[in-house]
Design an enzyme around this catalytic site. Structure first.
Site, PDB file in Angstrom:
ATOM      1  N   ASN A  57       0.825  -1.209   0.000  1.00  0.00           N
ATOM      2  CA  ASN A  57       0.000   0.000   0.000  1.00  0.00           C
ATOM      3  C   ASN A  57       0.856   1.255   0.000  1.00  0.00           C
ATOM      4  O   ASN A  57       0.569   2.226  -0.707  1.00  0.00           O
ATOM      5  CB  ASN A  57      -0.918   0.013   1.225  1.00  0.00           C
ATOM      6  CG  ASN A  57      -2.038  -0.999   1.140  1.00  0.00           C
ATOM      7  OD1 ASN A  57      -2.211  -1.661   0.122  1.00  0.00           O
ATOM      8  ND2 ASN A  57      -2.801  -1.133   2.206  1.00  0.00           N
ATOM      9  N   ARG A 383     -10.983  -5.255 -13.463  1.00  0.00           N
ATOM     10  CA  ARG A 383      -9.848  -6.091 -13.050  1.00  0.00           C
ATOM     11  C   ARG A 383     -10.322  -7.538 -13.077  1.00  0.00           C
ATOM     12  O   ARG A 383     -11.186  -7.920 -12.293  1.00  0.00           O
ATOM     13  CB  ARG A 383      -9.374  -5.740 -11.641  1.00  0.00           C
ATOM     14  CG  ARG A 383      -8.905  -4.314 -11.446  1.00  0.00           C
ATOM     15  CD  ARG A 383      -8.328  -4.121 -10.046  1.00  0.00           C
ATOM     16  NE  ARG A 383      -8.245  -2.720  -9.680  1.00  0.00           N
ATOM     17  CZ  ARG A 383      -7.254  -1.900 -10.020  1.00  0.00           C
ATOM     18  NH1 ARG A 383      -6.274  -2.365 -10.758  1.00  0.00           N
ATOM     19  NH2 ARG A 383      -7.252  -0.639  -9.635  1.00  0.00           N
ATOM     20  N   ARG A 413      -5.634   0.956 -12.836  1.00  0.00           N
ATOM     21  CA  ARG A 413      -4.259   1.175 -12.389  1.00  0.00           C
ATOM     22  C   ARG A 413      -3.562  -0.113 -11.962  1.00  0.00           C
ATOM     23  O   ARG A 413      -4.087  -0.883 -11.167  1.00  0.00           O
ATOM     24  CB  ARG A 413      -4.236   2.187 -11.251  1.00  0.00           C
ATOM     25  CG  ARG A 413      -2.816   2.558 -10.792  1.00  0.00           C
ATOM     26  CD  ARG A 413      -2.850   3.649  -9.769  1.00  0.00           C
ATOM     27  NE  ARG A 413      -3.292   4.910 -10.354  1.00  0.00           N
ATOM     28  CZ  ARG A 413      -3.988   5.843  -9.692  1.00  0.00           C
ATOM     29  NH1 ARG A 413      -4.345   5.623  -8.444  1.00  0.00           N
ATOM     30  NH2 ARG A 413      -4.326   6.970 -10.288  1.00  0.00           N
ATOM     31  N   HIS A 443     -16.045   1.834 -14.683  1.00  0.00           N
ATOM     32  CA  HIS A 443     -15.869   1.160 -13.396  1.00  0.00           C
ATOM     33  C   HIS A 443     -17.115   0.372 -13.002  1.00  0.00           C
ATOM     34  O   HIS A 443     -17.114  -0.347 -12.008  1.00  0.00           O
ATOM     35  CB  HIS A 443     -15.536   2.209 -12.329  1.00  0.00           C
ATOM     36  CG  HIS A 443     -15.014   1.659 -11.047  1.00  0.00           C
ATOM     37  ND1 HIS A 443     -15.721   1.738  -9.859  1.00  0.00           N
ATOM     38  CD2 HIS A 443     -13.859   1.014 -10.748  1.00  0.00           C
ATOM     39  CE1 HIS A 443     -15.015   1.181  -8.898  1.00  0.00           C
ATOM     40  NE2 HIS A 443     -13.886   0.731  -9.398  1.00  0.00           N
ATOM     41  N   TYR A 476     -12.266  -9.962  -0.767  1.00  0.00           N
ATOM     42  CA  TYR A 476     -12.951  -8.669  -0.736  1.00  0.00           C
ATOM     43  C   TYR A 476     -14.415  -8.901  -0.379  1.00  0.00           C
ATOM     44  O   TYR A 476     -15.031  -9.852  -0.853  1.00  0.00           O
ATOM     45  CB  TYR A 476     -12.919  -7.985  -2.105  1.00  0.00           C
ATOM     46  CG  TYR A 476     -11.604  -7.392  -2.535  1.00  0.00           C
ATOM     47  CD1 TYR A 476     -10.386  -7.876  -2.059  1.00  0.00           C
ATOM     48  CD2 TYR A 476     -11.573  -6.351  -3.452  1.00  0.00           C
ATOM     49  CE1 TYR A 476      -9.189  -7.331  -2.477  1.00  0.00           C
ATOM     50  CE2 TYR A 476     -10.371  -5.800  -3.885  1.00  0.00           C
ATOM     51  CZ  TYR A 476      -9.180  -6.302  -3.395  1.00  0.00           C
ATOM     52  OH  TYR A 476      -7.994  -5.763  -3.818  1.00  0.00           O
ATOM     53  N   ARG A 572     -14.022   2.619   4.787  1.00  0.00           N
ATOM     54  CA  ARG A 572     -12.843   1.783   4.994  1.00  0.00           C
ATOM     55  C   ARG A 572     -11.554   2.592   4.975  1.00  0.00           C
ATOM     56  O   ARG A 572     -10.694   2.438   5.819  1.00  0.00           O
ATOM     57  CB  ARG A 572     -12.758   0.709   3.908  1.00  0.00           C
ATOM     58  CG  ARG A 572     -11.633  -0.285   4.155  1.00  0.00           C
ATOM     59  CD  ARG A 572     -11.263  -1.053   2.917  1.00  0.00           C
ATOM     60  NE  ARG A 572     -10.482  -0.238   1.995  1.00  0.00           N
ATOM     61  CZ  ARG A 572     -10.526  -0.351   0.678  1.00  0.00           C
ATOM     62  NH1 ARG A 572     -11.330  -1.215   0.124  1.00  0.00           N
ATOM     63  NH2 ARG A 572      -9.786   0.419  -0.097  1.00  0.00           N
ATOM     64  N   HIS A 600     -15.228  -3.806   0.784  1.00  0.00           N
ATOM     65  CA  HIS A 600     -15.316  -3.229  -0.562  1.00  0.00           C
ATOM     66  C   HIS A 600     -16.750  -2.929  -0.985  1.00  0.00           C
ATOM     67  O   HIS A 600     -16.975  -2.347  -2.039  1.00  0.00           O
ATOM     68  CB  HIS A 600     -14.660  -4.204  -1.558  1.00  0.00           C
ATOM     69  CG  HIS A 600     -14.260  -3.594  -2.852  1.00  0.00           C
ATOM     70  ND1 HIS A 600     -14.924  -3.854  -4.036  1.00  0.00           N
ATOM     71  CD2 HIS A 600     -13.267  -2.727  -3.165  1.00  0.00           C
ATOM     72  CE1 HIS A 600     -14.344  -3.192  -5.022  1.00  0.00           C
ATOM     73  NE2 HIS A 600     -13.339  -2.493  -4.522  1.00  0.00           N
TER      74      HIS A 600
END
Length: 692
Positions: A57, A383, A413, A443, A476, A572, A600
């Site tokens: 991270n 993703r 990304r 997205h 997640y 979060r 998530h």
């Protein structure tokens, strides 16, 4: 004489008091992750894993957020942040916080994790701890596996300082003596081969049944002199440079995939933003490196251990030191149904991952790919992974003659290369592949299946809060809805038309979507609660998202708090709203859940005078999600599903007193742990046992 009663004016707050800085809030989240490494609730190897997550991270934070802020500072850009801090002020606070956090990270590693692992028979041996037999094995490993892949680079006028790849492990070596050409060489750089593991396990026959490992860095350090025949290595020091990894694409590119490929090659060698060295690195060496990378002293991080913790992974054979295995549940209706289409015709099916399995989503695609009655499959991919089963099924469907359309977001990304590969696989199979809208990331998470039934075309859809990535679905938390509601399916169809065609904004019946209607409707929903509160009626808002940064929504929540609306925020990561300020936000509470699974889900709840509104969405409450991305927000209208989401996905988390943190009005986070007279409540653990 009449007395005059003066009423105190409400406090006036400036920008710094009203808003928390976004970059500093990201750092605060990572500090909460770091604290998981000392949480007694976590097994030992999971504690180590949280240390590695913290490293990954932080790497991304420096690559993107710090790099961007540094560009603003260097270019002397007058950027406007909600909190009013300048780039220089932000960079200074980041440096102070990050230095302290990294020092604590290595302290935890050296004083807690490594000693506890050693007690369990897992050791990371230093050079002086190896037996003669182990030393011989390590030397042979170096000669056979490492040395052939090494490329030592001497530093002299003919060999300038090399361009080193972002986040790669390297060594700077001080030398004495002359090389084969009679040159006096003082310094050299040795990049560690990226293809080799950073942790090497010694053979069992050399460890007396224990699990002993040696760091690759230690192996190279011990035998680095072998790479300089006839010379003596007088010092060898690890270092690692972090570079700007943000991609910049203009909106007038002719081929997005080709433009991305060019940008990806430059990402490896972007501007340096951080230098990590081992604590034993002498001052004159790290000053030399700082000069080569054009960095200041505050961008130097001296660490007490390996400089690349993110790759400190190994297949440790200690299952009892990890979380107990969890098998996701499959809803009963899907177990009983011969095919998924008949099950979806009976009712909408809500999936709560990872407590419930992601396999029904894959099943929908697989059955659609093989069903002769299915005409078309459309899906967004943000993703998914290059080796994704979903991608293989879509390719199979295209080869089977289905009309397959994939909207692939190439600019996700750090997944850009993977997504380009996915696009190539699907195009070769005959699918129609589009890259969404230039300037807007796609997205939204949507699948649409068109099936011929009794001479009619029937649509089936899946909408979710998370990516179509089977691996992520195991770690997640996300919601997904399988539905045949024809209004929802029609909306999904129209959004796909919007993404693949060039028409005007489509009107939708049920879905809210960014960048068009979502933000304005959220503002309206909050305003409705304000009106109800002012009328003396109960008013309540619960929002669960990954991040809250959008200033208009924050200000609207402040307005709602002032009107008496009770607001619970489960955020979060980033939260720029400051709760608990008198006269501004005293009716707002903010909590963050950090635990086994990465939270998530995005859920929006508005009490609406008892006629509750519940939405699941792909969108966080951030400027980029609401104005620069294509996002979808799904109304949950079934009473039973509404109740389930409220109880399991909201109320359950508000009760958590094991994994939750509370945001204070001064911007600090306080761990919310049950006292002796309180019953412990772990929201994620409850869901592991409660999902039916």
């Amino acid at each position: 004489m009449n007395s005059v009663v003066t009423q105190a004016s409400p406090p006036v707050y400036g920008q710094v008091e009203r808003y928390i800085n976004r970059e500093l809030s990201i750092l605060d989240f990572n500090l909460r992750v770091l604290e998981q490494a000392v949480d007694p609730l976590n097994p030992l190897l999971e504690k180590l894993n949280f240390l590695l997550i913290f490293s990954r991270n932080l790497d991304e934070f420096f690559e993107i957020r710090v790099a961007t802020m540094l560009e603003h500072f260097v270019q002397e850009r007058d950027i406007q942040t909600a909190d009013g801090l300048s780039p220089q002020e932000i960079l200074h606070q980041i440096s102070e916080t990050a230095h302290a956090a990294i020092e604590r990270q290595y302290q935890i590693l050296n004083e807690q994790i490594f000693p506890q692992l050693r007690e369990e028979g897992i050791s990371f041996l230093r050079r002086g701890e190896l037996t003669q037999a182990q030393s011989n094995w390590v030397k042979k490993y170096f000669q056979e596996q490492v040395a052939p892949a090494l490329t030592p680079i001497s530093l002299d006028p003919a060999h300038p300082f090399p361009r080193l790849v972002n986040k790669s492990l390297n060594f700077i070596v001080t030398l004495e003596g002359k090389d084969a050409f009679g040159r006096q060489i003082d310094l050299a750089v040795v990049p560690a081969p990226h293809s080799l593991p950073r942790v090497v396990r010694l053979p069992d026959e050399l460890t007396e049944g224990k699990e002993h490992h040696v760091m690759l860095s230690s192996i190279i350090h011990t035998h680095v002199s072998d790479s300089f025949p006839g010379m003596t290595a007088t010092g060898c020091y690890q270092f690692r440079v972090t570079r700007n990894a943000d991609l910049t694409l203009t909106e007038d590119v002719e081929d997005l995939a080709e433009a991305l490929k060019d940008e990806l090659s430059s990402r490896r060698f972007g501007r340096a933003v951080r230098l990590e060295v081992n604590k034993n690195c002498p001052t004159h060496i790290y000053e030399y490196l700082l000069k080569e990378f054009d960095l200041d002293t505050h961008q130097l991080y001296r660490v007490d251990g390996p400089v690349n913790l993110a790759r400190l992974v190994s297949d440790f054979k200690r299952p009892y030191l990890r979380y107990e295995p969890h098998t996701p549940v499959i809803p009963k209706i899907l177990k009983k149904s011969a095919n998924i289409f008949s099950a979806m015709q009976k009712q909408d099916i809500l999936l709560h991952h990872p407590f419930e399995s992601f396999s029904p989503v894959i099943r929908l695609l697989r059955e659609a790919a093989q069903d002769p009655h299915v005409l078309a499959i459309k899906q967004t991919l943000y993703r998914s992974g290059a080796n994704s089963e979903i991608v293989q099924i879509l390719a199979e469907a295209a080869r089977n003659g289905k009309e397959v359309t994939a909207v692939i977001e190439l600019r996700a990304r750090f997944d850009e290369e993977s997504n380009i590969a996915v696009a190539n696989v699907l195009q070769e199979a005959g699918a129609v592949v589009v890259y969404g809208i230039v300037g807007y990331k796609t997205h939204a998470k949507m699948i649409l299946v068109v099936r011929r039934e009794n001479q009619k075309l029937v649509r089936y859809a899946h909408l979710g809060t998370g990516n179509y990535h089977a691996g992520n679905a195991k770690i997640y938390t996300d919601y997904g809805l399988l539905t045949t509601n024809q209004d929802l399916c029609e909306d999904v169809h129209r959004i796909f038309q919007e993404l693949t065609g060039m028409g005007k904004m489509v009107k939708l019946k049920k879905l809210l979507h960014a960048p068009f209607t979502l933000h304005s409707q959220l503002m309206n929903f909050i305003e409705n609660e304000i009106v109800l509160a002012k009328a003396g009626k109960p008013a309540k808002i619960i929002i669960k998202v990954n991040a809250l940064t959008e200033v208009q929504l924050i200000n609207k929540l402040y307005e709602a708090s002032q009107a008496g609306v009770k607001i619970e925020l489960i955020i979060r990561s980033i939260c720029c709203l400051r709760p608990g300020l008198a006269g501004l936000s005293e009716n707002i509470r903010v909590r963050s859940i950090v635990g086994r699974f990465l939270e998530h889900t995005r859920v929006y709840y508005f009490y609406n005078n008892g006629d509750t509104r519940v939405y699941c969405s792909s969108a966080d409450w951030m400027e980029r999600n609401l104005f620069k991305r294509v996002e979808v927000c799904l109304p949950i209208e079934n009473t039973g599903l509404k109740k389930r989401i409220y109880q399991q996905g909201l109320e359950n988390y508000l009760m958590d007193n094991q994994q939750s943190w509370l945001l204070q009005s001064d911007g600090s986070w306080c761990r919310n742990i049950s006292t002796e007279d309180q019953k412990p409540h772990n929201a994620q653990q409850m869901l592991l046992g409660d999902i039916i």
